[in-house]
Design an enzyme around this catalytic site. Sequence first.
Site, mmCIF file in Angstrom:
data_model
loop_
_atom_site.group_PDB
_atom_site.id
_atom_site.type_symbol
_atom_site.label_atom_id
_atom_site.label_comp_id
_atom_site.label_asym_id
_atom_site.label_seq_id
_atom_site.Cartn_x
_atom_site.Cartn_y
_atom_site.Cartn_z
ATOM 1 N N ARG A 1 -37.684 23.944 40.753
ATOM 2 C CA ARG A 1 -37.754 23.837 41.551
ATOM 3 C C ARG A 1 -38.456 21.742 41.650
ATOM 4 O O ARG A 1 -39.301 22.082 41.668
ATOM 5 C CB ARG A 1 -38.443 24.321 42.829
ATOM 6 C CG ARG A 1 -38.063 23.069 44.144
ATOM 7 C CD ARG A 1 -39.457 24.371 45.110
ATOM 8 N NE ARG A 1 -39.405 23.779 46.614
ATOM 9 C CZ ARG A 1 -41.612 22.988 46.674
ATOM 10 N NH1 ARG A 1 -41.450 23.354 46.079
ATOM 11 N NH2 ARG A 1 -41.246 22.259 47.856
ATOM 12 N N ASN B 1 -44.929 28.801 50.436
ATOM 13 C CA ASN B 1 -46.301 27.897 49.843
ATOM 14 C C ASN B 1 -47.277 28.308 50.055
ATOM 15 O O ASN B 1 -47.620 28.791 51.348
ATOM 16 C CB ASN B 1 -46.119 25.984 49.916
ATOM 17 C CG ASN B 1 -44.836 25.498 49.167
ATOM 18 O OD1 ASN B 1 -44.514 26.433 48.694
ATOM 19 N ND2 ASN B 1 -45.192 24.311 49.180
ATOM 20 N N GLU C 1 -43.715 21.713 53.317
ATOM 21 C CA GLU C 1 -44.118 21.618 53.903
ATOM 22 C C GLU C 1 -44.761 20.524 54.606
ATOM 23 O O GLU C 1 -45.722 19.438 54.234
ATOM 24 C CB GLU C 1 -45.794 21.159 52.067
ATOM 25 C CG GLU C 1 -45.605 22.218 51.986
ATOM 26 C CD GLU C 1 -47.064 22.868 51.503
ATOM 27 O OE1 GLU C 1 -48.091 21.523 51.486
ATOM 28 O OE2 GLU C 1 -47.488 23.091 50.484
ATOM 29 N N TYR D 1 -51.173 29.395 48.247
ATOM 30 C CA TYR D 1 -52.880 29.128 47.340
ATOM 31 C C TYR D 1 -53.447 29.965 47.087
ATOM 32 O O TYR D 1 -54.306 30.304 46.296
ATOM 33 C CB TYR D 1 -52.453 27.809 47.768
ATOM 34 C CG TYR D 1 -51.346 26.959 46.844
ATOM 35 C CD1 TYR D 1 -50.340 26.186 47.767
ATOM 36 C CD2 TYR D 1 -51.744 25.910 45.493
ATOM 37 C CE1 TYR D 1 -49.865 25.308 46.878
ATOM 38 C CE2 TYR D 1 -50.899 25.633 45.109
ATOM 39 C CZ TYR D 1 -49.896 24.515 45.550
ATOM 40 O OH TYR D 1 -49.374 23.846 44.877
ATOM 41 N N HIS E 1 -39.756 15.281 50.316
ATOM 42 C CA HIS E 1 -40.997 16.003 49.747
ATOM 43 C C HIS E 1 -42.408 14.098 49.776
ATOM 44 O O HIS E 1 -42.271 14.118 48.549
ATOM 45 C CB HIS E 1 -41.213 16.848 47.767
ATOM 46 C CG HIS E 1 -42.144 17.272 47.674
ATOM 47 N ND1 HIS E 1 -42.043 18.168 47.046
ATOM 48 C CD2 HIS E 1 -43.715 17.005 47.626
ATOM 49 C CE1 HIS E 1 -43.461 18.770 46.990
ATOM 50 N NE2 HIS E 1 -43.863 17.736 47.300
ATOM 51 N N GLU F 1 -43.741 27.714 45.857
ATOM 52 C CA GLU F 1 -45.588 27.149 45.721
ATOM 53 C C GLU F 1 -46.596 27.982 45.256
ATOM 54 O O GLU F 1 -47.447 28.238 45.986
ATOM 55 C CB GLU F 1 -45.513 25.747 46.358
ATOM 56 C CG GLU F 1 -44.811 24.632 45.905
ATOM 57 C CD GLU F 1 -45.662 23.408 46.338
ATOM 58 O OE1 GLU F 1 -46.969 23.082 46.177
ATOM 59 O OE2 GLU F 1 -44.817 22.554 46.853
#
Length: 497
Positions: A102, A332, A192, A334, A147, A401
């Site tokens: 990606r 995404n 995002e 985290y 992005h 992500e």
Amino acid sequence: MLRGIFSILTVLLAAFCPCSFQADIADKYFPQSFRFGASTAAYQIEGAWNEDGKGENMWDHWLHENAGHTDDGLNGDVACDSYHKWQEDVQHLKELGVQTYRFSLSWSRILPTGYPDTINQLGVDYYLTLIKTLKENGIEPIVTIYHWDLPEVFNEQGGWLVPEVSDHYESYARVCFQLFGEQVKYWVTVNEPKSTCMWGYGTGIQAPGLTLIGDGVYTCAHNILLAHAKAWHVYDTEFRSQQGGKVGIVLDHTWSEPASNSQQDAEAVERENEFGLGWYANPVYLGNYPQVMIDRIGNRSVQEGLSQSRLPQFTDTQVEFIKGTSDFFGLNMYTGYMVQYTDDYQANPPTYWGDKGGNTYSDPSWPKSSLDWLTSYPEGLRKLLNYVNDKYKPPEIIVTENGWTDVTGTLDDDDRVSYYQGYLSNLLLALVEDGVNVTGYTLWSLLDNFEWGSGYTQKFGIIHVDFNSPNRTRTWKKSAKWYQNVIATRCLVDQCQ
Ligand code: NOJ
């Protein structure tokens, strides 16, 4: 017999392994159809900021104007130099054995003026060759159209705060489908949007550095959602029948646990989900903003004496236009948070956080990375995948992500390995035990790279990059070797059953 030995082993693992997930996953494999990969983004790795006809984007401009915007005073002018070293990057991907890569396209490398009237053939060739080489090596490109690197010309016209930007984005997306759509079957419209709106237009720690946390953030989100939907419709009506690809949006979220079992904390968690994910996911999957956002921001705006809500409204036509515009859910994820009820409403100045209400913090027992916001809460990924699956019922989920940072860049990155081990274990359980339709995973990141406001001080890569060397030498960390083995064996423990 074998089954008996396996059960004993499983019990022993459960009893002695410090990581409780090991026993659960010792006999579980990622199916062959599950695709492993890695992620990057143009501004963070390419460099060559003004080469071969590339135009200026808002990150180029913002950091050239004031080096103080990053912790180390550095910018993405050279970054990992992937514009020149892309062949080496592909070689690393091939050795890792990934099925997907990606990466993002730089708008101003393809359209230096921002507009589709001038196409920069050298920039286009760069991506065409990259895509072709990936495919020749059996690696499926997942291409992010945007992005965060808006052409500076549009930033000067108001950036994501003005509605016209969504038309410019639509034209740019059309060019991308025209140029690359024969080869690219997975498109991400926007990466995002919450982060780019919050940090770029809310707190001002990212380009373009605006501090409009009570209203600009909502306007930014509104225009990005429209831009996303326009691109999806362009694909759907003009390209899908010939190209047969999928177009989705990538949203980021965390998993929150209530600080107590009080009703108020449970509601604070719910608001965390609605303001954090529903803000974008509701319009795309369910239609319109979450009711709790409409109500709370609307009521507060009245109390503040405003004639209309700080949360912009979609017309009924727009609600319908945006609803259903994602062929897969790019997630995404985290970290996790604890959430505690607070509702200390402050009219002046109004903020997104005040609108949301609730105090978030990390549980002190969770391992900490070198960034405050990033602690390891792997169970959160399984919970979030289930939440997304149940609430939004997307046709497919890809974890686009997930990653860990340190400041040393050590090659012996055991912490990163434990982080990935924990998160991938939970992803696997969500897939095989809970039946969540998660089809792929692209970790962040292939390379140490330019980490926005942190410059090069934070290292997210599974491959070390020597930023002191003009060669930007790449060296595998332990985590890269570990990931290579996971991809090859499709299993997460040393002794797969
Ligand atoms: C999310 C963003 O998409 C990426 O650009 C960033 O580097 C990582 N998170 C880590 O902060």
